[in-house]
Design a protein around this motif. Structure first.
Motif, PDB file in Angstrom:
ATOM      1  N   GLN A  22       0.822  -1.210   0.000  1.00 30.64           N
ATOM      2  CA  GLN A  22       0.000   0.000   0.000  1.00 30.64           C
ATOM      3  C   GLN A  22       0.860   1.267   0.000  1.00 30.64           C
ATOM      4  O   GLN A  22       0.454   2.286  -0.540  1.00 30.64           O
ATOM      5  CB  GLN A  22      -0.933   0.015   1.213  1.00 30.64           C
ATOM      6  CG  GLN A  22      -2.035  -1.002   1.137  1.00 30.64           C
ATOM      7  CD  GLN A  22      -1.616  -2.395   1.579  1.00 30.64           C
ATOM      8  OE1 GLN A  22      -0.455  -2.695   1.747  1.00 30.64           O
ATOM      9  NE2 GLN A  22      -2.601  -3.262   1.751  1.00 30.64           N
ATOM     10  N   ALA A  23       2.035   1.215   0.574  1.00 24.53           N
ATOM     11  CA  ALA A  23       2.926   2.378   0.585  1.00 24.53           C
ATOM     12  C   ALA A  23       3.427   2.710  -0.811  1.00 24.53           C
ATOM     13  O   ALA A  23       3.750   3.857  -1.104  1.00 24.53           O
ATOM     14  CB  ALA A  23       4.113   2.126   1.516  1.00 24.53           C
ATOM     15  N   THR A  26       0.235   4.545  -2.975  1.00 26.41           N
ATOM     16  CA  THR A  26      -0.381   5.808  -2.564  1.00 26.41           C
ATOM     17  C   THR A  26       0.674   6.901  -2.529  1.00 26.41           C
ATOM     18  O   THR A  26       1.841   6.637  -2.267  1.00 26.41           O
ATOM     19  CB  THR A  26      -1.045   5.695  -1.175  1.00 26.41           C
ATOM     20  OG1 THR A  26      -0.065   5.275  -0.226  1.00 26.41           O
ATOM     21  CG2 THR A  26      -2.192   4.705  -1.178  1.00 26.41           C
ATOM     22  N   TYR A  29       0.000  10.606   2.399  1.00 22.90           N
ATOM     23  CA  TYR A  29       0.133   9.840   3.639  1.00 22.90           C
ATOM     24  C   TYR A  29      -1.222   9.461   4.228  1.00 22.90           C
ATOM     25  O   TYR A  29      -1.395   8.342   4.714  1.00 22.90           O
ATOM     26  CB  TYR A  29       0.972  10.620   4.649  1.00 22.90           C
ATOM     27  CG  TYR A  29       1.332   9.806   5.865  1.00 22.90           C
ATOM     28  CD1 TYR A  29       2.180   8.702   5.759  1.00 22.90           C
ATOM     29  CD2 TYR A  29       0.831  10.133   7.118  1.00 22.90           C
ATOM     30  CE1 TYR A  29       2.511   7.944   6.859  1.00 22.90           C
ATOM     31  CE2 TYR A  29       1.160   9.386   8.228  1.00 22.90           C
ATOM     32  CZ  TYR A  29       2.000   8.285   8.086  1.00 22.90           C
ATOM     33  OH  TYR A  29       2.320   7.539   9.190  1.00 22.90           O
ATOM     34  N   ASP A  31      -3.938   8.839   2.623  1.00 20.64           N
ATOM     35  CA  ASP A  31      -4.454   7.730   1.824  1.00 20.64           C
ATOM     36  C   ASP A  31      -3.779   6.417   2.219  1.00 20.64           C
ATOM     37  O   ASP A  31      -4.415   5.365   2.285  1.00 20.64           O
ATOM     38  CB  ASP A  31      -4.237   7.979   0.331  1.00 20.64           C
ATOM     39  CG  ASP A  31      -5.037   9.160  -0.197  1.00 20.64           C
ATOM     40  OD1 ASP A  31      -5.984   9.602   0.488  1.00 20.64           O
ATOM     41  OD2 ASP A  31      -4.697   9.641  -1.297  1.00 20.64           O
ATOM     42  N   TYR A  32      -2.479   6.478   2.480  1.00 19.88           N
ATOM     43  CA  TYR A  32      -1.733   5.303   2.941  1.00 19.88           C
ATOM     44  C   TYR A  32      -2.284   4.820   4.275  1.00 19.88           C
ATOM     45  O   TYR A  32      -2.541   3.622   4.456  1.00 19.88           O
ATOM     46  CB  TYR A  32      -0.249   5.640   3.050  1.00 19.88           C
ATOM     47  CG  TYR A  32       0.539   4.669   3.877  1.00 19.88           C
ATOM     48  CD1 TYR A  32       0.823   3.395   3.403  1.00 19.88           C
ATOM     49  CD2 TYR A  32       1.007   5.020   5.139  1.00 19.88           C
ATOM     50  CE1 TYR A  32       1.548   2.493   4.169  1.00 19.88           C
ATOM     51  CE2 TYR A  32       1.731   4.134   5.902  1.00 19.88           C
ATOM     52  CZ  TYR A  32       1.999   2.881   5.418  1.00 19.88           C
ATOM     53  OH  TYR A  32       2.714   1.992   6.174  1.00 19.88           O
TER      54      TYR A  32
END
Length: 69
Positions: A22-23, A26, A29, A31-32
């Motif tokens: 996920q990092a 996106t 931050y 959103d992550y």
């Protein structure tokens, strides 16, 4: 990588730094945080896992994977 992470987090003196997929997907931050926060732990996949700790414990965990100097 998930198995390696699972084994490493229970070792005394070993720090585990995750880089979940996920990092990488996106750019914001918040959103992550949302993506990781709404995922079950078992649903997370990892791009990388960094391990820091006593050499003998790390060697046993990674069994032949090359280490960064």
């Amino acid at each position: 990588m998930t198995d390696l992470r699972r084994q490493a987090v229970v070792q005394p003196g070993v720090a585990v730094i995750d880089m979940p997929t996920q990092a990488q997907h996106t750019r914001v931050y918040d959103d992550y945080l949302f993506a990781v926060g709404t995922s079950r732990g078992a649903d997370l996949s990892y791009c990388a896992v960094s391990l820091f700790g006593p050499r003998r414990i790390i060697d046993k965990l990674v069994k032949g994977l090359s280490l960064l100097p």
